[in-house]
Design a protein around this motif. Sequence first.
Motif, PDB file in Angstrom:
ATOM      1  N   PHE A  81      -0.234   5.973   3.640  1.00  0.00           N
ATOM      2  CA  PHE A  81       0.525   5.968   2.380  1.00  0.00           C
ATOM      3  C   PHE A  81       0.182   4.723   1.556  1.00  0.00           C
ATOM      4  O   PHE A  81      -0.015   4.813   0.341  1.00  0.00           O
ATOM      5  CB  PHE A  81       2.032   6.015   2.654  1.00  0.00           C
ATOM      6  N   ALA A  82       0.108   3.560   2.222  1.00  0.00           N
ATOM      7  CA  ALA A  82      -0.175   2.320   1.494  1.00  0.00           C
ATOM      8  C   ALA A  82      -1.581   2.357   0.883  1.00  0.00           C
ATOM      9  O   ALA A  82      -1.759   2.083  -0.310  1.00  0.00           O
ATOM     10  CB  ALA A  82      -0.031   1.119   2.421  1.00  0.00           C
ATOM     11  N   GLY A  83      -2.576   2.748   1.710  1.00  0.00           N
ATOM     12  CA  GLY A  83      -3.951   2.813   1.208  1.00  0.00           C
ATOM     13  C   GLY A  83      -4.090   3.873   0.125  1.00  0.00           C
ATOM     14  O   GLY A  83      -4.776   3.675  -0.877  1.00  0.00           O
ATOM     15  N   GLY A  84      -3.409   5.016   0.316  1.00  0.00           N
ATOM     16  CA  GLY A  84      -3.455   6.100  -0.663  1.00  0.00           C
ATOM     17  C   GLY A  84      -2.858   5.660  -1.989  1.00  0.00           C
ATOM     18  O   GLY A  84      -3.451   5.889  -3.052  1.00  0.00           O
ATOM     19  N   ALA A  85      -1.688   4.997  -1.945  1.00  0.00           N
ATOM     20  CA  ALA A  85      -1.029   4.535  -3.173  1.00  0.00           C
ATOM     21  C   ALA A  85      -1.901   3.507  -3.885  1.00  0.00           C
ATOM     22  O   ALA A  85      -2.009   3.503  -5.113  1.00  0.00           O
ATOM     23  CB  ALA A  85       0.337   3.942  -2.833  1.00  0.00           C
ATOM     24  N   LEU A  86      -2.555   2.666  -3.095  1.00  0.00           N
ATOM     25  CA  LEU A  86      -3.430   1.637  -3.663  1.00  0.00           C
ATOM     26  C   LEU A  86      -4.581   2.279  -4.437  1.00  0.00           C
ATOM     27  O   LEU A  86      -4.862   1.939  -5.584  1.00  0.00           O
ATOM     28  CB  LEU A  86      -3.957   0.764  -2.525  1.00  0.00           C
ATOM     29  N   LEU A  87      -5.243   3.258  -3.792  1.00  0.00           N
ATOM     30  CA  LEU A  87      -6.365   3.929  -4.448  1.00  0.00           C
ATOM     31  C   LEU A  87      -5.899   4.794  -5.604  1.00  0.00           C
ATOM     32  O   LEU A  87      -6.629   5.010  -6.575  1.00  0.00           O
ATOM     33  CB  LEU A  87      -7.139   4.783  -3.436  1.00  0.00           C
ATOM     34  N   ALA A  88      -4.677   5.325  -5.510  1.00  0.00           N
ATOM     35  CA  ALA A  88      -4.155   6.179  -6.580  1.00  0.00           C
ATOM     36  C   ALA A  88      -3.675   5.345  -7.769  1.00  0.00           C
ATOM     37  O   ALA A  88      -3.226   5.911  -8.762  1.00  0.00           O
ATOM     38  CB  ALA A  88      -3.020   7.057  -6.048  1.00  0.00           C
ATOM     39  N   GLY A  89      -3.731   4.022  -7.643  1.00  0.00           N
ATOM     40  CA  GLY A  89      -3.345   3.147  -8.747  1.00  0.00           C
ATOM     41  C   GLY A  89      -1.847   3.094  -8.986  1.00  0.00           C
ATOM     42  O   GLY A  89      -1.396   2.764 -10.080  1.00  0.00           O
ATOM     43  N   GLN A  90      -1.061   3.397  -7.955  1.00  0.00           N
ATOM     44  CA  GLN A  90       0.405   3.335  -8.077  1.00  0.00           C
ATOM     45  C   GLN A  90       0.837   1.910  -7.680  1.00  0.00           C
ATOM     46  O   GLN A  90       1.229   1.662  -6.538  1.00  0.00           O
ATOM     47  CB  GLN A  90       1.069   4.378  -7.175  1.00  0.00           C
ATOM     48  N   ILE A  91       0.751   0.983  -8.644  1.00  0.00           N
ATOM     49  CA  ILE A  91       0.814  -0.442  -8.326  1.00  0.00           C
ATOM     50  C   ILE A  91       2.110  -0.852  -7.620  1.00  0.00           C
ATOM     51  O   ILE A  91       2.079  -1.398  -6.513  1.00  0.00           O
ATOM     52  CB  ILE A  91       0.616  -1.300  -9.593  1.00  0.00           C
ATOM     53  N   THR A  92       3.251  -0.561  -8.257  1.00  0.00           N
ATOM     54  CA  THR A  92       4.512  -1.037  -7.676  1.00  0.00           C
ATOM     55  C   THR A  92       4.774  -0.364  -6.330  1.00  0.00           C
ATOM     56  O   THR A  92       5.179  -1.003  -5.361  1.00  0.00           O
ATOM     57  CB  THR A  92       5.702  -0.771  -8.614  1.00  0.00           C
ATOM     58  N   LEU A  93       4.496   0.955  -6.279  1.00  0.00           N
ATOM     59  CA  LEU A  93       4.701   1.689  -5.033  1.00  0.00           C
ATOM     60  C   LEU A  93       3.770   1.141  -3.943  1.00  0.00           C
ATOM     61  O   LEU A  93       4.181   0.958  -2.790  1.00  0.00           O
ATOM     62  CB  LEU A  93       4.416   3.175  -5.279  1.00  0.00           C
ATOM     63  N   ALA A  94       2.514   0.865  -4.325  1.00  0.00           N
ATOM     64  CA  ALA A  94       1.544   0.354  -3.352  1.00  0.00           C
ATOM     65  C   ALA A  94       2.010  -0.975  -2.768  1.00  0.00           C
ATOM     66  O   ALA A  94       1.899  -1.207  -1.559  1.00  0.00           O
ATOM     67  CB  ALA A  94       0.174   0.182  -4.010  1.00  0.00           C
ATOM     68  N   MET A  95       2.572  -1.847  -3.628  1.00  0.00           N
ATOM     69  CA  MET A  95       3.041  -3.138  -3.128  1.00  0.00           C
ATOM     70  C   MET A  95       4.140  -2.960  -2.095  1.00  0.00           C
ATOM     71  O   MET A  95       4.135  -3.597  -1.033  1.00  0.00           O
ATOM     72  CB  MET A  95       3.516  -4.014  -4.296  1.00  0.00           C
ATOM     73  N   ALA A  96       5.078  -2.037  -2.369  1.00  0.00           N
ATOM     74  CA  ALA A  96       6.167  -1.775  -1.421  1.00  0.00           C
ATOM     75  C   ALA A  96       5.612  -1.169  -0.129  1.00  0.00           C
ATOM     76  O   ALA A  96       5.980  -1.586   0.981  1.00  0.00           O
ATOM     77  CB  ALA A  96       7.185  -0.838  -2.057  1.00  0.00           C
ATOM     78  N   LEU A  97       4.703  -0.187  -0.276  1.00  0.00           N
ATOM     79  CA  LEU A  97       4.182   0.504   0.912  1.00  0.00           C
ATOM     80  C   LEU A  97       3.309  -0.422   1.767  1.00  0.00           C
ATOM     81  O   LEU A  97       3.312  -0.313   2.995  1.00  0.00           O
ATOM     82  CB  LEU A  97       3.382   1.745   0.489  1.00  0.00           C
ATOM     83  N   PRO A 143      -3.733  -8.148  -0.828  1.00  0.00           N
ATOM     84  CA  PRO A 143      -3.643  -7.081  -1.845  1.00  0.00           C
ATOM     85  C   PRO A 143      -2.350  -7.162  -2.660  1.00  0.00           C
ATOM     86  O   PRO A 143      -2.385  -6.976  -3.876  1.00  0.00           O
ATOM     87  CB  PRO A 143      -3.682  -5.798  -1.019  1.00  0.00           C
ATOM     88  N   ILE A 144      -1.207  -7.459  -2.012  1.00  0.00           N
ATOM     89  CA  ILE A 144       0.057  -7.554  -2.753  1.00  0.00           C
ATOM     90  C   ILE A 144      -0.034  -8.678  -3.774  1.00  0.00           C
ATOM     91  O   ILE A 144       0.335  -8.507  -4.944  1.00  0.00           O
ATOM     92  CB  ILE A 144       1.251  -7.779  -1.793  1.00  0.00           C
ATOM     93  N   ALA A 145      -0.604  -9.831  -3.349  1.00  0.00           N
ATOM     94  CA  ALA A 145      -0.734 -10.970  -4.263  1.00  0.00           C
ATOM     95  C   ALA A 145      -1.638 -10.618  -5.442  1.00  0.00           C
ATOM     96  O   ALA A 145      -1.332 -10.929  -6.592  1.00  0.00           O
ATOM     97  CB  ALA A 145      -1.288 -12.175  -3.509  1.00  0.00           C
ATOM     98  N   LEU A 146      -2.757  -9.928  -5.143  1.00  0.00           N
ATOM     99  CA  LEU A 146      -3.693  -9.562  -6.216  1.00  0.00           C
ATOM    100  C   LEU A 146      -3.055  -8.585  -7.197  1.00  0.00           C
ATOM    101  O   LEU A 146      -3.257  -8.672  -8.411  1.00  0.00           O
ATOM    102  CB  LEU A 146      -4.960  -8.945  -5.620  1.00  0.00           C
ATOM    103  N   LEU A 147      -2.276  -7.625  -6.652  1.00  0.00           N
ATOM    104  CA  LEU A 147      -1.622  -6.646  -7.526  1.00  0.00           C
ATOM    105  C   LEU A 147      -0.528  -7.311  -8.350  1.00  0.00           C
ATOM    106  O   LEU A 147      -0.301  -6.946  -9.500  1.00  0.00           O
ATOM    107  CB  LEU A 147      -1.027  -5.496  -6.692  1.00  0.00           C
ATOM    108  N   ALA A 148       0.146  -8.296  -7.746  1.00  0.00           N
ATOM    109  CA  ALA A 148       1.254  -8.953  -8.443  1.00  0.00           C
ATOM    110  C   ALA A 148       0.736  -9.861  -9.557  1.00  0.00           C
ATOM    111  O   ALA A 148       1.415 -10.066 -10.566  1.00  0.00           O
ATOM    112  CB  ALA A 148       2.100  -9.756  -7.459  1.00  0.00           C
ATOM    113  N   ALA A 149      -0.493 -10.396  -9.372  1.00  0.00           N
ATOM    114  CA  ALA A 149      -1.026 -11.370 -10.338  1.00  0.00           C
ATOM    115  C   ALA A 149      -1.050 -10.779 -11.744  1.00  0.00           C
ATOM    116  O   ALA A 149      -0.325 -11.227 -12.627  1.00  0.00           O
ATOM    117  CB  ALA A 149      -2.428 -11.801  -9.906  1.00  0.00           C
ATOM    118  N   SER A 150      -1.893  -9.788 -11.959  1.00  0.00           N
ATOM    119  CA  SER A 150      -1.905  -9.089 -13.250  1.00  0.00           C
ATOM    120  C   SER A 150      -2.855  -7.930 -13.043  1.00  0.00           C
ATOM    121  O   SER A 150      -3.801  -8.028 -12.258  1.00  0.00           O
ATOM    122  CB  SER A 150      -2.407  -9.985 -14.375  1.00  0.00           C
ATOM    123  N   PHE A 151      -2.618  -6.807 -13.735  1.00  0.00           N
ATOM    124  CA  PHE A 151      -3.459  -5.657 -13.433  1.00  0.00           C
ATOM    125  C   PHE A 151      -4.783  -5.713 -14.168  1.00  0.00           C
ATOM    126  O   PHE A 151      -4.849  -5.813 -15.382  1.00  0.00           O
ATOM    127  CB  PHE A 151      -2.750  -4.344 -13.759  1.00  0.00           C
TER     128      PHE A 151
END
Lengths: 290, 252
Positions: A149-165, A244-252
Amino acid sequence: MHPAPSVIFFTVFSGIGFGLLTFLGLGYPGVMGWTAFAFFAIAYVCAVGGLMSSTFHLGHPERALKAFTQWRSSWLSREGWCAVIALLVMAVYGMGLVFFGERWTILGLIGSVFSVLTVFTTSMIYTQLKTIPRWNSTATPAMFLSYAFAGGALLAGQITLAMALLAIAAVVQVFLWAQGDGALAGSGTSMATATGLGNIGSVRAFEPPHTGTNYLLKEFAYVVGRKHSQKLRIISIVLMAVLPIALLAASFSHMLALLAVISHVAGALVSRWLFFAEAEHVVGLYYGKR
Amino acid sequence: MTTLPQSTNRKLGLVIDLDTCVGCHACVISCKGWNTENYGAPLSDTDAYGSDPSGTFLNRVHSYEVQPTQGEAQLIHFPKSCLHCEDAPCVTVCPTGASYKRVEDGIVLVNESDCIGCGLCAWACPYGAREMDAVEKVMKKCTLCVDRIYNENLPEVDREPACVRTCPAGARHFGDFADPDSHVSKLTAERGGMDLMPEQGTKPVNKYLPPRPKDTLSESAGDIDILAPYLEPVAQEAKGFLGWLDKTLEKL
């Protein structure tokens, strides 16, 4: 257990691929046309590439079709069925998106369900083995699913969901390690029960049956790398989730997202290597190896 | 079919007497010989005469040292092969149906032409009874010499597994555990035959007879021979030149 590269690649990439298919089937992201084609291509490369890699560890891959016959009893056979159904259904669903501009919601939903079932059945191949107490736990399917789920959300570009997962995956992973460290001792299987000689006294392996090595020792008594396992665990959590969470949180930006994906995959590969390398098979007890 | 039968008509298996086994490995060799030359793919050896020899065996003999809380340590030789479990986990995991348990006699077998060599059955076996052949790439396991026990071309005396036939100590016995009057059932009942790793829930058919308790020497029971005092060392203390040398060296 011997950490076979083919099985490590298979579980990591098919997990990410089917994770991405799960999100695509549910309409996240709601892409159409060539953008959808790109997403589906990535998902199929991961999922099919992973499945192909798994056939490399077969002694007779030319007989692989026979593996579809025993779905009543075998998780490996069920995995084969789920994977084929998921890939076929998602192919039709994807064609609708790419070539006809149509979203066949029901097909997407069925495809998502079978994508999740594929990851679940993969995890059950390991979970079912009482011989490997570290894997014989409900935390094993939880780990495989949370990674997918985490890897899938990451690749699907679901940023906030990916960070949680990603955070959930990290928590499940740490729990599996903590629980797994006491699993063999807690399983009740020891040299005493293996030999049945425990009621006489303490049992010690005096002489092995052979002077050289054999299949059992190569496959089940893998010990290299255990001394670095704590360091590798930290490296894998940092690469798989923290970075990955830090990179996603930085800025898209697509560059940072790509770095997050690469980091996540690298961390997942380290974690999966540990999953096999740290697993203690009870047959090692007969050789006094535990 | 890799679902297990509800019950089997007979339960053929082995009794292995840990008290009698002398650890000669003759069963290992006769097993390798018979099963290389007969049913199924031969049991390969790789680098047999080199620096890293390895090979496929269906039967192996371990040796264990057991140290009781009081008294001397015991050395126990421990032959191990497929236990033909009633609840065989190796069978149910097989994706192709190559592994199966026979309804007629309970023998667990591999149909080698259906085996894809995935190795999952060996992962599922707690006893290390299955080995993937490095050359043939199919799973090999004890067949209980299915090609001997029903083989009418052999003299009747030879219609038992090669390991049992060859054992010079009589530490291995073959028979039907479903029959309470069989040789193996009686032996198991008399000697307290045990299961290996019962907590794994495999319900093994093969039984192991534990070593008998060791004899203990007790002087009061008259176990010491009456002639024993005459075996005391005669020369208690050195005399003459050697005695002088001993004393002088002590003083230095």
